[in-house]
Enzyme design. Structure first.
Site, PDB file in Angstrom:
ATOM      1  N   GLY A 246     -10.489   2.193  -8.963  1.00  9.32           N
ATOM      2  CA  GLY A 246      -9.970   1.847 -10.280  1.00  9.32           C
ATOM      3  C   GLY A 246      -9.986   2.961 -11.303  1.00  9.32           C
ATOM      4  O   GLY A 246      -9.733   2.713 -12.483  1.00  9.32           O
ATOM      5  N   GLY A 290      -7.966   4.918  -5.045  1.00  9.18           N
ATOM      6  CA  GLY A 290      -6.644   4.864  -4.418  1.00  9.18           C
ATOM      7  C   GLY A 290      -5.675   5.671  -5.264  1.00  9.18           C
ATOM      8  O   GLY A 290      -5.322   6.809  -4.963  1.00  9.18           O
ATOM      9  N   CYS A 359      20.695  -5.313  -8.603  1.00 14.29           N
ATOM     10  CA  CYS A 359      21.303  -6.384  -9.386  1.00 14.29           C
ATOM     11  C   CYS A 359      20.258  -7.208 -10.120  1.00 14.29           C
ATOM     12  O   CYS A 359      20.074  -8.404  -9.834  1.00 14.29           O
ATOM     13  CB  CYS A 359      22.121  -7.278  -8.467  1.00 14.29           C
ATOM     14  SG  CYS A 359      23.638  -6.478  -8.003  1.00 14.29           S
TER      15      CYS A 359
HETATM   16  C1  LIG Z   1      -6.815  -1.693  -5.110  1.00 16.63           C
HETATM   17  C2  LIG Z   1      -8.208  -1.542  -4.707  1.00 16.63           C
HETATM   18  C3  LIG Z   1      -8.820  -0.289  -4.788  1.00 16.63           C
HETATM   19  C4  LIG Z   1      -8.136   0.927  -5.349  1.00 16.63           C
HETATM   20  O1  LIG Z   1      -7.821   0.808  -6.682  1.00 16.63           O
HETATM   21  P1  LIG Z   1      -7.206   2.071  -7.470  1.00 16.63           P
HETATM   22  O2  LIG Z   1      -6.970   1.543  -8.827  1.00 16.63           O
HETATM   23  O3  LIG Z   1      -5.965   2.456  -6.771  1.00 16.63           O
HETATM   24  O4  LIG Z   1      -8.242   3.141  -7.413  1.00 16.63           O
HETATM   25  C5  LIG Z   1     -10.107  -0.174  -4.330  1.00 16.63           C
HETATM   26  N1  LIG Z   1     -10.768  -1.230  -3.806  1.00 16.63           N
HETATM   27  C6  LIG Z   1     -10.210  -2.450  -3.716  1.00 16.63           C
HETATM   28  C7  LIG Z   1     -10.972  -3.560  -3.118  1.00 16.63           C
HETATM   29  C8  LIG Z   1      -8.918  -2.645  -4.168  1.00 16.63           C
HETATM   30  O5  LIG Z   1      -8.377  -3.858  -4.083  1.00 16.63           O
END
Ligand SMILES: *Cc1c(COP(=O)(O)O)cnc(C)c1O
Length: 429
Positions: A246, A290, A359
Site C-alpha cells: 500500500g 505492488g 463506446c
Molecule cells: C493489493 C494488495 C497488495 C499491494 O498493494 P499496493 O498498493 O499495490 O502496494 C498487497 N497485499 C495485499 C493483500 C493486497 O491485496
C-alpha cells in the site's frame, strides 16, 4: 547507465530509449517498462527491510499489480518473494520458474480447485480469509498427506485513506477476520487446532496508495498486541507477521511519497517497541509492495487521433487505447500526468481531456491533463502506468491488448506480445 524519464532533442526518453522510436517500432498503444527502475525499487525495499528488521524480514512483490512471466523472473532474480491472488497468478509464477516456497497465496474466495493446485505445488504460505477455508485446507492437505503453512488475514481496525485514517468503520470489508469482535481470535484457535495446518502468523493489509507512516505504525502495534494475546492464551508461538503493501507513489504533483526506507524505519521501530511492551519476540516481517515496485517503472504510449474542441467546455484528445488498457480513471477517477513524447521540451500549456476509443462516455484516461499543443499523429506518453494497467486490461469492444516491452539501457525487448484479431476469437466456438 540511463534509466527513468529523460528528454533529448525534444523527445521523451525512458530507460535510455527514445519513446518516439519505440512507438514507431512496436506500434501503439504500447506498455513500456524500465527494467533498471523495477530492479532498483526491489532492491530499495529489500535493503531497507534487511536493515531495519535485522535480516529477519522478506519482501513479497504483490504481483496483481503487474503479472507476467518476465516480472516473476525479475522478482526471483532480485531475491524477493511474491504474493498471488489466484490460480492463474500462481500458474504464471511457476511457469516462469518462480520457487513455490517463496509464493504467498491470498484471496477472499479461493476455490477448491485453486487450493488443491496451490497445495499440490507446495506454495509456501496460504493466507486464510474465512472459517470455511480452514476446514477446506485441512481436508485437502490431509488427502495429500501434507502440512500447509498458513497465515490468517486480520482486519486490524484501521481504515487507511490516502492522507488520513480512521480507527473504526473498517469492519465492513470482504477480506479477513475482524479483530474487534473476537472473530480473529476464534479463527486463530481453530487454525491452531486444525489438522495438517501450521499457523505461522498473521497478515493485514490496510489499504493502497498510502502516504503516511501513521496507519502502518498503528497496524504494527495492534498486530503485535494480537500476537501476544494469542501466544499467551493458546501457548502457540506465532513467529511471522505480514504487514501488507500500500505504499503510495507519485502519479501527479499532488502526490508526495516518502522514501520507502522511511516507512521501514518508523514501522520497525514501532513494532519492536510494541513487541517489547507486550513481551513477545519480534516476528519475521513480510511486506507486500505492488504499485510501488512497478507503478513508476511503466509508461503507456498512444497515438493521438481525433481532437475535438467543444468551445467553452473542453477539448477531447482521443488516443488509440483507453479503458481497455487503463481502466483506472473509469474505476476510481485515478489521475495521471502525460507528455507528448515528440514535443517533450515544449511547454504544457494545453489542457486536455484524454479520451479512449471505447463506446463509453466514461472512457477517459484523465481530465485537465496539461500537455503541449496536440496534433493528430503525436505520440502521447501517459506516466506511471506500470501498476494495475496491463493487469486490469480487457478486450472490451474487441480491442486487442497492447504489447509490453522491457527497456534496459536503451535496448528494448518484447515481454508480452500484442494480441491479434485471431487471439480475440481463439476461444470462440
Ligand atoms: C493489493 C494488495 C497488495 C499491494 O498493494 P499496493 O498498493 O499495490 O502496494 C498487497 N497485499 C495485499 C493483500 C493486497 O491485496
Amino acid at each position: 547507465m540511463e534509466y527513468g524519464l529523460g528528454i533529448k532533442n525534444n523527445h521523451l526518453y525512458f530507460g535510455g530509449a527514445d519513446t518516439v522510436e519505440l512507438a514507431k517500432q512496436y506500434g501503439t498503444p504500447l506498455y513500456v517498462f524500465d527494467e533498471q527502475l523495477i530492479r532498483e525499487y526491489c532492491r530499495d525495499f529489500k535493503n531497507s527491510i534487511d536493515r531495519y528488521y535485522d535480516g529477519n524480514g522478506m519482501v513479497l512483490y504483490a504481483s496483481k499489480a503487474f503479472s507476467c512471466k518476465e516480472m516473476y523472473r525479475i522478482a526471483n532474480d532480485e531475491g524477493i518473494g511474491v504474493d498471488t491472488v489466484s490460480g492463474g497468478e500462481i500458474y504464471t509464477a511457476l511457469s516462469a520458474g518462480f520457487p513455490a516456497e517463496k509464493i504467498f497465496f491470498h484471496g477472499n474466495n479461493k476455490t477448491n480447485t485453486e487450493l488443491k493446485y496451490a497445495i499440490e505445488n507446495n506454495i509456501g504460505h496460504i493466507v486464510i480469509d474465512d472459517f470455511g477455508e480452514i476446514d477446506r485446507i485441512s481436508e485437502i492437505a490431509g488427502e495429500m498427506g501434507k502440512t500447509v503453512t498458513v497465515m490468517l488475514r486480520i482486519k486490524p481496525g484501521i481504515d487507511a485513506h490516502t492522507h488520513d485514517f480512521i480507527k473504526t468503520g473498517q469492519n465492513d470489508c470482504k477480506f479477513g477476520f475482524t479483530l474487534e469482535t473476537g472473530e480473529a481470535f476464534e479463527a486463530a484457535e481453530k487454525a491452531i487446532n486444525a489438522k495438517n495446518i501450521n499457523l505461522s502468523g498473521f497478515h493485514c493489509h490496510i489499504g493502497s496508495q498510502i502516504f503516511s507512516t501513521d496507519p502502518f505504525c498503528l497496524a504494527a502495534e495492534v498486530m503485535a498486541n494480537f500476537i501476544a494475546n494469542v501466544t499467551k492464551k493458546t501457548g502457540h508461538v506465532v513467529s511471522e507477521l505480514n504487514l501488507g503493501g500500500g505504499f503510495g507513489i507519485r502519479y501527479t504533483d499532488e502526490d508526495e511519497p516518502l522514501p520507502y526506507s522511511e516507512f521501514m524505519n518508523k514501522v520497525s521501530g514501532e513494532l519492536k517497541n510494541s513487541c517489547n511492551k507486550f513481551g513477545i519476540m519480534v516476528p519475521k516481517v513480510f511486506i507486500e509492495p505492488g504499485r510501488s515496485i512497478v507503478g513508476p517503472a511503466g509508461i503507456t504510449l498512444y497515438t493521438v487521433g481525433s481532437i475535438k474542441t467543444i468551445p467553452g467546455i473542453r477539448t477531447y484528445v482521443s488516443v488509440d487505447g483507453g479503458m481497455t488498457d487503463n481502466p483506472r480513471y473509469a474505476l476510481y477517477g485515478a489521475k495521471y500526468d502525460a507528455v507528448i513524447a515528440n514535443k517533450a521540451e515544449e511547454p504544457g500549456g494545453f489542457v486536455a481531456t484524454v479520451a479512449g476509443k471505447c463506446c463509453e462516455s466514461g472512457d477517459l484516461i484523465g481530465e485537465n491533463i496539461k500537455i503541449a499543443t496536440p496534433e493528430t499523429g503525436d505520440i502521447l506518453a501517459v506516466l506511471a502506468t506500470g501498476a494495475y494497467n496491463y493487469s486490469m486490461a480487457s478486450n472490451y469492444n474487441r480491442i486487442p491488448r497492447p504489447a509490453a516491452i522491457m527497456v534496459k539501457n536503451g535496448e528494448a525487448r518484447v515481454i508480452i506480445k500484442r494480441e491479434t484479431f485471431e487471439d480475440l476469437i481463439s476461444k470462440d466456438v
